[in-house]
Scaffold this motif. Structure first.
Motif, PDB file in Angstrom:
ATOM      1  N   ASP A   1      33.817  34.597  37.146  1.00 17.98           N
ATOM      2  CA  ASP A   1      33.538  35.176  38.451  1.00 17.98           C
ATOM      3  C   ASP A   1      32.043  35.156  38.771  1.00 17.98           C
ATOM      4  O   ASP A   1      31.640  35.631  39.816  1.00 17.98           O
TER       5      ASP A   1
ATOM      6  N   ALA B   1      35.469  31.244  40.290  1.00 19.41           N
ATOM      7  CA  ALA B   1      36.591  31.791  41.042  1.00 19.41           C
ATOM      8  C   ALA B   1      36.102  33.031  41.789  1.00 19.41           C
ATOM      9  O   ALA B   1      35.889  34.077  41.188  1.00 19.41           O
ATOM     10  N   GLU B   2      35.924  32.896  43.085  1.00 16.84           N
ATOM     11  CA  GLU B   2      35.394  33.994  43.890  1.00 16.84           C
ATOM     12  C   GLU B   2      36.481  34.849  44.537  1.00 16.84           C
ATOM     13  O   GLU B   2      36.232  35.982  44.917  1.00 16.84           O
ATOM     14  N   THR B   3      37.676  34.299  44.679  1.00 16.58           N
ATOM     15  CA  THR B   3      38.785  35.036  45.282  1.00 16.58           C
ATOM     16  C   THR B   3      39.985  35.022  44.339  1.00 16.58           C
ATOM     17  O   THR B   3      40.031  34.239  43.389  1.00 16.58           O
ATOM     18  N   LYS B   4      40.948  35.891  44.615  1.00 20.47           N
ATOM     19  CA  LYS B   4      42.164  35.923  43.791  1.00 20.47           C
ATOM     20  C   LYS B   4      42.908  34.582  43.869  1.00 20.47           C
ATOM     21  O   LYS B   4      43.455  34.124  42.878  1.00 20.47           O
ATOM     22  N   GLU B   5      42.866  33.956  45.031  1.00 20.57           N
ATOM     23  CA  GLU B   5      43.511  32.649  45.185  1.00 20.57           C
ATOM     24  C   GLU B   5      42.827  31.607  44.307  1.00 20.57           C
ATOM     25  O   GLU B   5      43.495  30.764  43.701  1.00 20.57           O
ATOM     26  N   ASP B   6      41.489  31.666  44.224  1.00 20.20           N
ATOM     27  CA  ASP B   6      40.753  30.756  43.346  1.00 20.20           C
ATOM     28  C   ASP B   6      41.163  30.971  41.892  1.00 20.20           C
ATOM     29  O   ASP B   6      41.394  30.011  41.154  1.00 20.20           O
TER      30      ASP B   6
ATOM     31  N   GLU C   1      42.196  40.805  36.772  1.00 22.96           N
ATOM     32  CA  GLU C   1      42.893  40.352  37.982  1.00 22.96           C
ATOM     33  C   GLU C   1      44.216  39.665  37.654  1.00 22.96           C
ATOM     34  O   GLU C   1      45.141  39.681  38.456  1.00 22.96           O
TER      35      GLU C   1
END
Length: 101
Positions: A8, A26-31, A57
């Motif tokens: 992150d 990975a900056e977002t949960k989708e990433d 996460e």
């Protein structure tokens, strides 16, 4: 076999890249979900390294994958700020062997 890092923060990626380990920010949960799925399905990846924040996460998915007996190793590492859980090692020993040291 190669290792793959999902982090992150950029500092962890840069540090492990110096050691020859490729990774993804990975900056977002989708990433996080995308890169984790990509690493799990890559037959060349033997070790998936994730930071503690990423683990939190995706805790259920990571634990489910470990329970299935997947041949990949999933290792959780602290990021540049250090361990979030300072009693991690003692707790791990207690959970593993059943006694408090």
């Amino acid at each position: 076999m190669k290792s793959f890092l999902i982090s992150d923060n950029k500092d962890t990626i840069i540090g492990l890249r110096l050691a020859g380990i490729e990774g993804a920010l990975a900056e977002t949960k989708e990433d996080v979900e995308f890169y984790f799925s990509k690493a799990v399905h890559d037959p060349n990846v033997g070790i998936i390294i994730i930071t503690e924040k990423i683990f939190e996460e995706m805790k259920e998915k990571v634990l489910d994958l470990k329970r299935t007996g997947n041949s990949q190793i999933i290792a959780t590492i602290p990021d540049r700020t250090g361990l979030r859980d300072k009693n991690f090692i003692m707790r791990h020993i207690k959970e593993s062997i059943g006694i408090k040291i």
